[in-house]
Design a protein around this motif. Structure first.
Motif, PDB file in Angstrom:
ATOM      1  N   VAL A   1       0.936  -1.065   0.216  1.00  0.00           N
ATOM      2  CA  VAL A   1       0.372  -0.032   0.018  1.00  0.00           C
ATOM      3  C   VAL A   1       0.849   1.180   0.254  1.00  0.00           C
ATOM      4  O   VAL A   1       0.702   1.953  -0.005  1.00  0.00           O
ATOM      5  CB  VAL A   1      -1.042   0.246   1.183  1.00  0.00           C
ATOM      6  N   VAL A   2       1.973   0.888   0.989  1.00  0.00           N
ATOM      7  CA  VAL A   2       2.789   2.367   0.987  1.00  0.00           C
ATOM      8  C   VAL A   2       3.357   2.662  -0.354  1.00  0.00           C
ATOM      9  O   VAL A   2       3.616   3.425  -0.997  1.00  0.00           O
ATOM     10  CB  VAL A   2       3.138   2.501   2.387  1.00  0.00           C
TER      11      VAL A   2
ATOM     12  N   PRO B   1       1.996   7.751   0.693  1.00  0.00           N
ATOM     13  CA  PRO B   1       1.030   8.604   1.806  1.00  0.00           C
ATOM     14  C   PRO B   1       2.838   9.327   2.608  1.00  0.00           C
ATOM     15  O   PRO B   1       3.408   8.508   3.379  1.00  0.00           O
ATOM     16  CB  PRO B   1       0.277   7.368   2.469  1.00  0.00           C
ATOM     17  N   GLY B   2       2.314  10.353   3.049  1.00  0.00           N
ATOM     18  CA  GLY B   2       2.589  11.021   4.461  1.00  0.00           C
ATOM     19  C   GLY B   2       2.609  10.969   5.778  1.00  0.00           C
ATOM     20  O   GLY B   2       3.640  10.879   6.565  1.00  0.00           O
TER      21      GLY B   2
ATOM     22  N   VAL C   1       8.050  -4.934   9.633  1.00  0.00           N
ATOM     23  CA  VAL C   1       8.044  -5.453   9.150  1.00  0.00           C
ATOM     24  C   VAL C   1       7.346  -4.886   7.652  1.00  0.00           C
ATOM     25  O   VAL C   1       8.319  -4.566   6.780  1.00  0.00           O
ATOM     26  CB  VAL C   1       6.673  -6.943   8.630  1.00  0.00           C
ATOM     27  N   LEU C   2       6.945  -3.767   7.859  1.00  0.00           N
ATOM     28  CA  LEU C   2       6.602  -2.236   6.653  1.00  0.00           C
ATOM     29  C   LEU C   2       7.976  -1.776   6.634  1.00  0.00           C
ATOM     30  O   LEU C   2       8.164  -1.666   5.308  1.00  0.00           O
ATOM     31  CB  LEU C   2       6.080  -1.208   7.543  1.00  0.00           C
ATOM     32  N   TYR C   3       8.807  -1.423   7.620  1.00  0.00           N
ATOM     33  CA  TYR C   3       9.967  -0.335   7.149  1.00  0.00           C
ATOM     34  C   TYR C   3      11.098  -1.851   6.429  1.00  0.00           C
ATOM     35  O   TYR C   3      12.023  -1.180   5.909  1.00  0.00           O
ATOM     36  CB  TYR C   3      10.316   0.143   8.320  1.00  0.00           C
ATOM     37  N   GLN C   4      10.704  -3.199   6.899  1.00  0.00           N
ATOM     38  CA  GLN C   4      11.468  -3.752   5.607  1.00  0.00           C
ATOM     39  C   GLN C   4      10.953  -3.894   4.687  1.00  0.00           C
ATOM     40  O   GLN C   4      12.425  -4.467   4.076  1.00  0.00           O
ATOM     41  CB  GLN C   4      11.227  -5.402   6.502  1.00  0.00           C
ATOM     42  N   LEU C   5       9.623  -3.812   4.126  1.00  0.00           N
ATOM     43  CA  LEU C   5       9.565  -5.123   2.671  1.00  0.00           C
ATOM     44  C   LEU C   5       9.709  -3.825   2.087  1.00  0.00           C
ATOM     45  O   LEU C   5       9.814  -3.647   0.906  1.00  0.00           O
ATOM     46  CB  LEU C   5       7.649  -5.431   3.175  1.00  0.00           C
ATOM     47  N   ALA C   6       8.817  -2.165   2.333  1.00  0.00           N
ATOM     48  CA  ALA C   6       8.609  -1.376   1.524  1.00  0.00           C
ATOM     49  C   ALA C   6       9.834  -0.406   1.300  1.00  0.00           C
ATOM     50  O   ALA C   6      10.782  -0.262   1.803  1.00  0.00           O
ATOM     51  CB  ALA C   6       7.602  -0.027   2.465  1.00  0.00           C
ATOM     52  N   LEU C   7       9.927   0.431   0.023  1.00  0.00           N
ATOM     53  CA  LEU C   7      10.946   0.959  -0.305  1.00  0.00           C
ATOM     54  C   LEU C   7      11.342   1.508   0.499  1.00  0.00           C
ATOM     55  O   LEU C   7      10.758   2.706   0.806  1.00  0.00           O
ATOM     56  CB  LEU C   7      10.559   1.436  -1.634  1.00  0.00           C
TER      57      LEU C   7
END
Length: 280
Positions: free
Chosen positions: A196-197, A202-203, A223-229
Motif C-alpha cells: 500500500v505504501v 502517503p505522508g 515488517v513495513l520498514y523492512q519490505l517497503a522501498l
C-alpha cells in the motif's frame, strides 16, 4: 435503523435541537458502500444488508440529506481533517472485527469505482490457504489478522475467548499468547501495508481500531520498514489514532459539511430561494 433513529432522537432532545436544525446526517458502516446510492454492497460482516438503501430509509424518516460511507473512510477523514490537514495523501487502517483502510488523496476520500477501495482485509496471503474468511474465500488478511480471527486462534490455543473485546482485554492484561498473536497479526498487516505504501506513497499512515495497541503497531512497523522501498517510507509518519472512538464521528461531521456546503449545493439552495424572473 430503528435503533439509530431512537438514538438520534435522544441526542436531539439532550441538546435541545430540533430536527429542522439538522443540516445533514452521516452514517458509517463496516462494509463497502456505493456512496452515490447510499447503500452497502456485499458486506462480509453485515449479512442481509447487501443492496439495502440505508440513505433512502433515513432520508425518508428525517427529511434531511443523508450520506453513508465505510467506517474506515470516515475515520480517515476525521483524523486527517483534525490533525493532518496539510497531508495530501493519507491512509488510515482500522483493525478490529475486520481489517479495512480509508484513503484520502488531495483532501478527498478515494473510494474507487464502486466503493471497494481500501478493502485490504481481503488481500490474499499465500501462507494461509486453509484460513476461511467471512467473505467465503480462503487466505484473506482478515481471516488471520482481525480481532475475530485472533480470538478464534487464542481459543484454539487453550484460552477460551469469545469476542474481539475479550481478546483486547487479554492483550492489555499482558496475557502472553494474546500479546504474541497481536504482534504476529501486526506483522501480517505490515506486510500488506508495505505494498500500500509503495503504491500510494502517503505522508501519514494511522493505525486505528481496537487492536491498535503497542504490540500490534510494533509488528506493523517491524515488517513495513523492512519490505517497503526506502524512498516510499523516508517521509512517512506511522502513528496511532489520536481521536480514538470519536474518529468516525469527526469524519461524519466533516463529510456533512463538505457535501452540504459544497459550492454546487449552496448555489442550488440559493436558486431555490430566489423567485424565477419574469420574461421581459
Amino acid at each position: 435503523l430503528d435503533w439509530v433513529d431512537a438514538g438520534f432522537r435522544r441526542l436531539l432532545d439532550k441538546t435541545g435541537w430540533s430536527a429542522e436544525q439538522v443540516r445533514g446526517i452521516a452514517v458509517g458502516v463496516p462494509g463497502p458502500v456505493e456512496f452515490e446510492a447510499g447503500m452497502v454492497t456485499q458486506p462480509p460482516i453485515m449479512p442481509g444488508w447487501d443492496g439495502y438503501p440505508i440513505a433512502d430509509r433515513l432520508r425518508e424518516k428525517w427529511d434531511r440529506p443523508v450520506y453513508v460511507d465505510n467506517d474506515a473512510n470516515l475515520m480517515a477523514l476525521g483524523e486527517q481533517a483534525a490533525h493532518y490537514p496539510d497531508c495530501p495523501t493519507f491512509v488510515l487502517v482500522k483493525v478490529a472485527t475486520g481489517v479495512g483502510a480509508g484513503v484520502i488523496v488531495d483532501g478527498q476520500v478515494y473510494r474507487g469505482i464502486d466503493g471497494g477501495a481500501g478493502d485490504i482485509g481481503h488481500v490474499r496471503l499465500h501462507d494461509y490457504p486453509d484460513a476461511r474468511c467471512q467473505c467465503g474465500l480462503y487466505g484473506c488478511l482478515a481471516a488471520v489478522a482481525s480481532g475475530l480471527a485472533l480470538a478464534q486462534r487464542l481459543t484454539a490455543a487453550g484460552t477460551p475467548t469469545s469476542s474481539g473485546p475479550e481478546l483486547i482485554e487479554r492483550i492489555r492484561s499482558g496475557h502472553g499468547e494474546a500479546v504474541h498473536l497481536a504482534r504476529s497479526a501486526g506483522k501480517l498487516v505490515g506486510e500488506v501495508l508495505a505494498t500500500v505504501v509503495c503504491l500510494l506513497n502517503p505522508g501519514v499512515l494511522v493505525i486505528a481500531g481496537d487492536l491498535a495497541d503497542i504490540h500490534f503497531v510494533t509488528g506493523v512497523r517491524e515488517v513495513l520498514y523492512q519490505l517497503a522501498l526506502p524512498r516510499s517510507t523516508r517521509h512517512l509518519e506511522v502513528a496511532t489514532s489520536r481521536l480514538g472512538p470519536q474518529a468516525a464521528v469527526a469524519g461524519g461531521h466533516a463529510m456533512v459539511i463538505e457535501q452540504v456546503y459544497a459550492p454546487a449545493a449552496v448555489d442550488a439552495a440559493l436558486a431555490a430561494l430566489v423567485p424565477a424572473r419574469s420574461p421581459l
